[in-house]
Design a protein around this motif. Structure first.
Motif, PDB file in Angstrom:
ATOM      1  N   LEU A  15       7.596  -0.488 -15.524  1.00 53.65           N
ATOM      2  CA  LEU A  15       7.086   0.260 -14.385  1.00 53.65           C
ATOM      3  C   LEU A  15       6.444  -0.661 -13.351  1.00 53.65           C
ATOM      4  O   LEU A  15       5.712  -1.591 -13.678  1.00 53.65           O
ATOM      5  CB  LEU A  15       6.052   1.278 -14.867  1.00 53.65           C
ATOM      6  CG  LEU A  15       5.655   2.375 -13.887  1.00 53.65           C
ATOM      7  CD1 LEU A  15       6.867   3.204 -13.472  1.00 53.65           C
ATOM      8  CD2 LEU A  15       4.600   3.268 -14.511  1.00 53.65           C
ATOM      9  N   GLY A  16       6.735  -0.381 -12.104  1.00 49.23           N
ATOM     10  CA  GLY A  16       6.154  -1.122 -10.992  1.00 49.23           C
ATOM     11  C   GLY A  16       6.250  -0.295  -9.731  1.00 49.23           C
ATOM     12  O   GLY A  16       6.906   0.751  -9.701  1.00 49.23           O
ATOM     13  N   LYS A  17       5.629  -0.767  -8.676  1.00 50.18           N
ATOM     14  CA  LYS A  17       5.583   0.011  -7.431  1.00 50.18           C
ATOM     15  C   LYS A  17       6.957   0.233  -6.824  1.00 50.18           C
ATOM     16  O   LYS A  17       7.148   1.175  -6.056  1.00 50.18           O
ATOM     17  CB  LYS A  17       4.650  -0.644  -6.416  1.00 50.18           C
ATOM     18  CG  LYS A  17       5.114  -1.983  -5.906  1.00 50.18           C
ATOM     19  CD  LYS A  17       4.133  -2.564  -4.916  1.00 50.18           C
ATOM     20  CE  LYS A  17       4.572  -3.950  -4.493  1.00 50.18           C
ATOM     21  NZ  LYS A  17       3.637  -4.561  -3.587  1.00 50.18           N
ATOM     22  N   LEU A  53      -1.771   4.758  -7.050  1.00 47.61           N
ATOM     23  CA  LEU A  53      -2.342   3.739  -7.936  1.00 47.61           C
ATOM     24  C   LEU A  53      -1.826   2.353  -7.557  1.00 47.61           C
ATOM     25  O   LEU A  53      -2.602   1.422  -7.366  1.00 47.61           O
ATOM     26  CB  LEU A  53      -1.993   4.055  -9.392  1.00 47.61           C
ATOM     27  CG  LEU A  53      -2.408   3.028 -10.435  1.00 47.61           C
ATOM     28  CD1 LEU A  53      -3.911   3.113 -10.692  1.00 47.61           C
ATOM     29  CD2 LEU A  53      -1.641   3.259 -11.733  1.00 47.61           C
ATOM     30  N   TYR A  54      -0.513   2.225  -7.432  1.00 46.27           N
ATOM     31  CA  TYR A  54       0.071   0.918  -7.131  1.00 46.27           C
ATOM     32  C   TYR A  54      -0.247   0.456  -5.716  1.00 46.27           C
ATOM     33  O   TYR A  54      -0.280  -0.741  -5.450  1.00 46.27           O
ATOM     34  CB  TYR A  54       1.585   0.932  -7.375  1.00 46.27           C
ATOM     35  CG  TYR A  54       1.937   0.718  -8.831  1.00 46.27           C
ATOM     36  CD1 TYR A  54       1.963  -0.553  -9.379  1.00 46.27           C
ATOM     37  CD2 TYR A  54       2.231   1.790  -9.656  1.00 46.27           C
ATOM     38  CE1 TYR A  54       2.274  -0.769 -10.712  1.00 46.27           C
ATOM     39  CE2 TYR A  54       2.544   1.602 -10.991  1.00 46.27           C
ATOM     40  CZ  TYR A  54       2.569   0.320 -11.516  1.00 46.27           C
ATOM     41  OH  TYR A  54       2.868   0.127 -12.838  1.00 46.27           O
ATOM     42  N   THR A  55      -0.500   1.377  -4.796  1.00 47.05           N
ATOM     43  CA  THR A  55      -0.871   0.998  -3.432  1.00 47.05           C
ATOM     44  C   THR A  55      -2.200   0.271  -3.404  1.00 47.05           C
ATOM     45  O   THR A  55      -2.394  -0.669  -2.632  1.00 47.05           O
ATOM     46  CB  THR A  55      -0.957   2.252  -2.531  1.00 47.05           C
ATOM     47  OG1 THR A  55       0.334   2.845  -2.493  1.00 47.05           O
ATOM     48  CG2 THR A  55      -1.405   1.901  -1.130  1.00 47.05           C
ATOM     49  N   ASN A  56      -3.127   0.679  -4.262  1.00 44.76           N
ATOM     50  CA  ASN A  56      -4.473   0.114  -4.261  1.00 44.76           C
ATOM     51  C   ASN A  56      -4.635  -1.117  -5.155  1.00 44.76           C
ATOM     52  O   ASN A  56      -5.664  -1.777  -5.095  1.00 44.76           O
ATOM     53  CB  ASN A  56      -5.474   1.187  -4.687  1.00 44.76           C
ATOM     54  CG  ASN A  56      -5.541   2.314  -3.681  1.00 44.76           C
ATOM     55  OD1 ASN A  56      -5.629   2.078  -2.489  1.00 44.76           O
ATOM     56  ND2 ASN A  56      -5.469   3.538  -4.166  1.00 44.76           N
ATOM     57  N   LEU A  57      -3.651  -1.414  -5.980  1.00 47.52           N
ATOM     58  CA  LEU A  57      -3.764  -2.521  -6.925  1.00 47.52           C
ATOM     59  C   LEU A  57      -2.904  -3.704  -6.497  1.00 47.52           C
ATOM     60  O   LEU A  57      -1.840  -3.524  -5.903  1.00 47.52           O
ATOM     61  CB  LEU A  57      -3.334  -2.075  -8.324  1.00 47.52           C
ATOM     62  CG  LEU A  57      -4.136  -0.952  -8.953  1.00 47.52           C
ATOM     63  CD1 LEU A  57      -3.553  -0.592 -10.310  1.00 47.52           C
ATOM     64  CD2 LEU A  57      -5.608  -1.319  -9.072  1.00 47.52           C
ATOM     65  N   ALA A  85      -5.067  -5.785 -11.485  1.00 49.46           N
ATOM     66  CA  ALA A  85      -6.023  -6.456 -10.595  1.00 49.46           C
ATOM     67  C   ALA A  85      -6.214  -5.587  -9.371  1.00 49.46           C
ATOM     68  O   ALA A  85      -5.255  -5.053  -8.807  1.00 49.46           O
ATOM     69  CB  ALA A  85      -5.523  -7.841 -10.202  1.00 49.46           C
ATOM     70  N   HIS A  86      -7.473  -5.455  -8.991  1.00 57.83           N
ATOM     71  CA  HIS A  86      -7.845  -4.727  -7.781  1.00 57.83           C
ATOM     72  C   HIS A  86      -8.672  -5.704  -6.947  1.00 57.83           C
ATOM     73  O   HIS A  86      -9.568  -6.370  -7.470  1.00 57.83           O
ATOM     74  CB  HIS A  86      -8.676  -3.490  -8.138  1.00 57.83           C
ATOM     75  CG  HIS A  86      -8.959  -2.604  -6.979  1.00 57.83           C
ATOM     76  ND1 HIS A  86      -9.849  -2.929  -5.972  1.00 57.83           N
ATOM     77  CD2 HIS A  86      -8.456  -1.392  -6.666  1.00 57.83           C
ATOM     78  CE1 HIS A  86      -9.886  -1.956  -5.083  1.00 57.83           C
ATOM     79  NE2 HIS A  86      -9.053  -1.005  -5.481  1.00 57.83           N
ATOM     80  N   PRO A  87      -8.399  -5.806  -5.668  1.00 56.74           N
ATOM     81  CA  PRO A  87      -9.098  -6.798  -4.842  1.00 56.74           C
ATOM     82  C   PRO A  87     -10.615  -6.677  -4.858  1.00 56.74           C
ATOM     83  O   PRO A  87     -11.318  -7.670  -4.666  1.00 56.74           O
ATOM     84  CB  PRO A  87      -8.562  -6.554  -3.432  1.00 56.74           C
ATOM     85  CG  PRO A  87      -7.429  -5.618  -3.552  1.00 56.74           C
ATOM     86  CD  PRO A  87      -7.428  -5.028  -4.913  1.00 56.74           C
ATOM     87  N   ARG A  88     -11.160  -5.480  -5.100  1.00 53.85           N
ATOM     88  CA  ARG A  88     -12.611  -5.293  -5.056  1.00 53.85           C
ATOM     89  C   ARG A  88     -13.279  -5.265  -6.432  1.00 53.85           C
ATOM     90  O   ARG A  88     -14.487  -5.057  -6.515  1.00 53.85           O
ATOM     91  CB  ARG A  88     -12.938  -3.991  -4.336  1.00 53.85           C
ATOM     92  CG  ARG A  88     -12.613  -4.056  -2.872  1.00 53.85           C
ATOM     93  CD  ARG A  88     -13.316  -2.944  -2.144  1.00 53.85           C
ATOM     94  NE  ARG A  88     -12.462  -2.384  -1.139  1.00 53.85           N
ATOM     95  CZ  ARG A  88     -12.504  -1.135  -0.738  1.00 53.85           C
ATOM     96  NH1 ARG A  88     -13.331  -0.294  -1.283  1.00 53.85           N
ATOM     97  NH2 ARG A  88     -11.709  -0.719   0.202  1.00 53.85           N
TER      98      ARG A  88
END
Length: 142
Positions: A15-17, A53-57, A85-88
Motif C-alpha cells: 500500500l502507498g499513496k 493519511l498519505y497526504t499528511n505523511l 514519518a510526519h514532518p511535525r
C-alpha cells in the motif's frame, strides 16, 4: 490462508499513496473500518481516509508479522508494524507503531477493527506532551 486474507496481507504490504485503488482488491464495498480515531463505512470512505493519511505523511509502510485465521467463522487477527514519518512529529524521523487488526471476511474483508497504542503512534512524539507522557510511563513502571 484464505484468499480474502491473502489479498488483505498483499495489499497492505504494497500500500502507498499511488495505489489506493488496490484497497478494492481486499475490501468489500460496504466494509466497516474502525481504528482509535475513526469509524467509517464503505470502501469509498476508507479510500478517502487513506488518501488523507498519505497526504499528511512523508511515508507510511505496513509490515505484517503474524496472521491467525479461524476459517470456521471467517475471522482473523493480524499483527502488524506501521513505519511512518510526519514532518511535525519526531523531527520528521521514522516512527514505529505495533498494532493488531481484527478482521471479518467473506470473499473480501467486511469488517476491520485496529488496535494500537496511541502514545506510541502520536502522543509521545508531540513536543512537551511527549515528554510528559514518557515521564508518566517511567513513573508507572518504576
Amino acid at each position: 490462508m484464505s484468499a480474502a486474507l491473502d489479498d488483505f496481507v498483499r495489499v497492505y504490504q504494497q500500500l502507498g499513496k499511488d495505489n489506493l485503488v488496490s484497497l478494492a482488491e481486499a475490501y468489500s464495498p460496504d466494509v466497516i473500518f474502525q481504528d482509535p480515531w475513526h469509524k467509517l463505512q464503505g470502501l469509498a470512505a476508507l479510500q478517502a481516509y487513506f488518501a488523507n493519511l498519505y497526504t499528511n505523511l512523508s511515508y507510511c509502510r505496513f509490515t505484517i508479522h503474524q496472521v491467525q485465521e479461524n476459517t470456521t467463522d471467517a475471522n482473523a487477527f493480524v499483527l502488524w508494524q506501521m513505519d511512518y514519518a510526519h514532518p511535525r512529529l519526531n523531527s520528521g524521523n521514522n516512527i514505529q507503531v505495533d498494532g493488531v487488526s481484527h478482521l471479518q471476511f467473506a470473499e473480501k474483508v467486511t469488517y476491520q477493527r485496529d488496535y494500537a497504542d496511541m502514545g506510541q503512534m502520536l502522543y509521545e512524539h508531540v513536543p512537551l506532551l511527549g515528554a510528559a507522557i514518557r515521564f508518566l510511563k517511567r513513573r508507572a513502571t518504576a
